[in-house]
Scaffold this active site. Structure first.
Site, PDB file in Angstrom:
ATOM      1  N   ASN A   1     -18.569 -13.476 112.208  1.00 12.00           N
ATOM      2  CA  ASN A   1     -19.331 -13.753 110.978  1.00 12.00           C
ATOM      3  C   ASN A   1     -20.660 -13.009 110.904  1.00 12.00           C
ATOM      4  O   ASN A   1     -20.995 -12.412 109.884  1.00 12.00           O
ATOM      5  CB  ASN A   1     -19.528 -15.261 110.797  1.00 12.00           C
ATOM      6  CG  ASN A   1     -20.248 -15.900 111.956  1.00 12.00           C
ATOM      7  OD1 ASN A   1     -20.171 -15.450 113.098  1.00 12.00           O
ATOM      8  ND2 ASN A   1     -20.955 -16.971 111.682  1.00 12.00           N
TER       9      ASN A   1
ATOM     10  N   THR B   1     -12.158 -24.272 120.466  1.00 10.84           N
ATOM     11  CA  THR B   1     -12.180 -23.224 121.479  1.00 10.84           C
ATOM     12  C   THR B   1     -13.274 -23.483 122.496  1.00 10.84           C
ATOM     13  O   THR B   1     -13.101 -23.241 123.703  1.00 10.84           O
ATOM     14  CB  THR B   1     -12.369 -21.846 120.833  1.00 10.84           C
ATOM     15  OG1 THR B   1     -11.368 -21.658 119.824  1.00 10.84           O
ATOM     16  CG2 THR B   1     -12.256 -20.737 121.858  1.00 10.84           C
TER      17      THR B   1
ATOM     18  N   GLU C   1     -22.406 -22.446 121.378  1.00 14.63           N
ATOM     19  CA  GLU C   1     -22.856 -22.692 119.996  1.00 14.63           C
ATOM     20  C   GLU C   1     -21.593 -22.830 119.173  1.00 14.63           C
ATOM     21  O   GLU C   1     -20.873 -21.864 118.962  1.00 14.63           O
ATOM     22  CB  GLU C   1     -23.739 -21.532 119.517  1.00 14.63           C
ATOM     23  CG  GLU C   1     -24.503 -21.863 118.241  1.00 14.63           C
ATOM     24  CD  GLU C   1     -23.759 -21.456 116.995  1.00 14.63           C
ATOM     25  OE1 GLU C   1     -23.142 -22.361 116.374  1.00 14.63           O
ATOM     26  OE2 GLU C   1     -23.771 -20.278 116.647  1.00 14.63           O
TER      27      GLU C   1
ATOM     28  N   CYS D   1     -22.694 -20.351 110.591  1.00 16.85           N
ATOM     29  CA  CYS D   1     -22.738 -21.647 111.268  1.00 16.85           C
ATOM     30  C   CYS D   1     -23.785 -22.562 110.661  1.00 16.85           C
ATOM     31  O   CYS D   1     -23.589 -23.773 110.547  1.00 16.85           O
ATOM     32  CB  CYS D   1     -23.017 -21.449 112.762  1.00 16.85           C
ATOM     33  SG  CYS D   1     -21.739 -20.524 113.631  1.00 16.85           S
TER      34      CYS D   1
ATOM     35  N   LYS E   1     -24.931 -33.146 119.522  1.00 17.16           N
ATOM     36  CA  LYS E   1     -23.596 -33.710 119.352  1.00 17.16           C
ATOM     37  C   LYS E   1     -22.545 -32.641 119.668  1.00 17.16           C
ATOM     38  O   LYS E   1     -22.668 -31.933 120.673  1.00 17.16           O
ATOM     39  CB  LYS E   1     -23.453 -34.341 117.963  1.00 17.16           C
ATOM     40  CG  LYS E   1     -24.421 -35.514 117.751  1.00 17.16           C
ATOM     41  CD  LYS E   1     -24.145 -36.310 116.495  1.00 17.16           C
ATOM     42  CE  LYS E   1     -24.653 -35.661 115.258  1.00 17.16           C
ATOM     43  NZ  LYS E   1     -24.587 -36.535 114.065  1.00 17.16           N
TER      44      LYS E   1
ATOM     45  N   GLU F   1     -30.111 -20.754 122.262  1.00 13.31           N
ATOM     46  CA  GLU F   1     -30.297 -19.319 122.228  1.00 13.31           C
ATOM     47  C   GLU F   1     -31.623 -19.049 121.524  1.00 13.31           C
ATOM     48  O   GLU F   1     -32.143 -19.907 120.814  1.00 13.31           O
ATOM     49  CB  GLU F   1     -29.135 -18.642 121.491  1.00 13.31           C
ATOM     50  CG  GLU F   1     -27.784 -19.094 122.031  1.00 13.31           C
ATOM     51  CD  GLU F   1     -26.709 -18.048 121.958  1.00 13.31           C
ATOM     52  OE1 GLU F   1     -26.805 -17.054 122.685  1.00 13.31           O
ATOM     53  OE2 GLU F   1     -25.759 -18.262 121.193  1.00 13.31           O
TER      54      GLU F   1
END
Length: 474
Positions: free
Chosen positions: A146, A226, A244, A278, A450, A457
């Site tokens: 992305n 994943t 992340e 994200c 969560k 980062e």
């Protein structure tokens, strides 16, 4: 296009390649090597061999190389942005901004490099302590499609400036920009083997990066599902992991907000990069006293967005990056309509016309009257669909915002200091923006709570994730 292993451009061991296609029209952009586990092993061996000399340089010397690379990236900004637009789909302006962001990240870590050597501490009874930072060794990085340049910067910058070497896997649909950026870094003075890029799929390349015993630290950006598998696999070797894992960011618009500014914030926050971010606004909560006006103005603004090939002038939103993503968004909105989980007031369809027939385009979509159990509110919607929920006040908005397994970002839109204080304290997210959304300067740590991930980062806070800390007490 070739992979970068041991400072040399090379094909895969199998000599197989795959096609990288433009998501706006399906045309071939280039080919990339279909890397294998054996290629990762070669890269890890190379990184391991290069580690000793690279780690013996001072952080300042390593920072100078990052700074030179940042300058060269800026010189090639347009060329790199064109490549990024052609393989990823985003408008050229967004691609230019992303390339600039990559350079900003390298400059940031170059700038702080002189302060990374360690520190002294005064202890009781005239004793002293020294805290040393030592690099971990070979690190691995797995990045998504992305925002591939920015996320590469998040991983390359801190890993290299702290003296580690790196094996990086780009996403299969967007390897070309990452390979070009690696080439610039290599040409800016990186010794052979310090940065290695292996292209290919997750089942072979990604799996080997996660499991390879020479790779001591892993930074992964991707889906929760994943991420869970990565964490489980990495645990067998006690590999350090930063994850992340995406989010479902709430945006809360209070009754005293600047409506024009908030509308623009919602448009940019949701439809930037075709909603494939994200930290995009994925749930919009609006106070009922201003809801009618806000929704009317938002709808008008969204319906004026120009959808098209990112290389065309004036395009506001490009295509989704790949067919699977396009099908997921189309299926989701169709289900909302069929099951009456909400009312689509804008978009909700594939655009018609010759321009769009071979690309993964979807109209920017607004949904009101959203059912509480709708997937629009429960899952991460990685595309240009924005659900709008009316609330009575801040308490209700925060309760609904927190009622999610995600906790990456959030924003509050108000001019009331008390509302800002309450929201910043109570919203369960790694980042809370005030009267803005999405922007992530490299100085600020970024990550989620969560199920949105583990670790951070960016900023000084990520440095220790790439270091072994050693305490010396005298």
């Amino acid at each position: 296009m070739m992979m970068l292993i041991d400072g040399e451009w090379t094909g895969s061991c199998s000599e197989e390649t795959y096609e990288v296609k433009n998501p706006a029209n399906g045309r071939l952009v280039d080919t990339a090597p279909l890397g294998s586990a054996e290629d990762v092993k070669r890269a890890a061996d190379s990184a391991h061999e290069a580690f000793k000399k690279w780690s013996e340089l001072t952080a300042r010397e390593r920072g100078k190389i990052l700074f030179r690379a940042a300058q060269r990236v800026r010189e090639k900004q347009h060329e790199l942005a064109v490549t990024l637009t052609m393989e990823q789909g985003k408008p050229l302006k967004e691609a230019r901004d992303e390339i600039q962001g990559f350079a900003n990240i390298l400059e940031y870590y170059s700038g702080i490099s002189a302060a990374l050597e360690g520190r002294a501490v005064s202890l009781a009874n005239g004793r002293h302590g020294i805290i040393l930072r030592r690099p971990i060794g070979v690190c691995g990085a797995i990045i998504p499609w992305n925002v591939p340049a920015i996320i590469m910067g998040w991983k390359v910058g801190p890993a290299l400036v702290t003296g580690n070497t790196l094996v990086l896997k780009p996403a299969t649909t967007t390897p070309l920009t990452n390979l070009s950026l690696a080439s610039i870094l290599n040409a800016s003075g990186l010794p052979k083997g310090v940065l290695n890029v292996v292209t290919g799929n997750g089942a072979s390349v990604g799996e080997e990066i996660v499991r390879n015993p020479l790779i001591k630290k892993l930074s992964f950006t991707g889906s929760i599902e994943t991420g869970r598998r990565v964490l489980q696999a990495a645990s067998s070797s006690m590999k350090r992991v930063t994850l992340e894992l995406g989010g479902s960011d709430p945006m809360i618009v209070c009754d005293d907000a600047d409506i024009k500014k908030a509308v623009e914030g919602a448009v940019h926050g949701r439809f930037y990069n075709c909603g494939q971010t994200c930290t995009a606004v994925k749930r919009l909560y609006v106070f009922e006293s201003i809801a009618d006006e806000f929704v009317r103005k938002l709808r008008g603004r969204v319906e004026r967005l120009k959808v098209g090939n990112g290389m065309e002038e004036g395009v506001d939103m490009g295509p989704l990056n790949n067919r699977a993503q396009w099908e997921q968004i189309k299926t989701l909105v169709d289900r909302v309509k069929e099951k009456e989980e909400g009312t689509v007031i804008a978009g909700g369809k594939v655009p018609e016309g010759e321009t769009y027939k071979n690309g993964y385009f979807y109209m920017p979509t607004l949904v009101t009257d959203v059912a509480p159990d709708s997937a629009l509110l429960k899952e991460e919607v990685f595309g240009p669909v924005l659900p709008i929920i009316t609330v009575k006040g801040l308490d209700e908005a925060i309760e609904l915002a927190n009622g999610s397994k995600f906790g990456l970002g959030s924003s509050i839109w108000t001019n009331d200091i008390e509302k800002i204080r309450v929201a910043c304290e109570r919203l369960e997210s790694g980042v809370t923006w005030v009267n803005q959304h999405v922007k992530l300067p490299p100085e600020m740590p970024f990550g989620g709570v969560k199920e949105s991930g583990i670790g951070r980062e960016n900023g000084l806070e990520t440095i220790d994730a790439y270091c072994e800390l050693k305490s010396i007490i005298t």
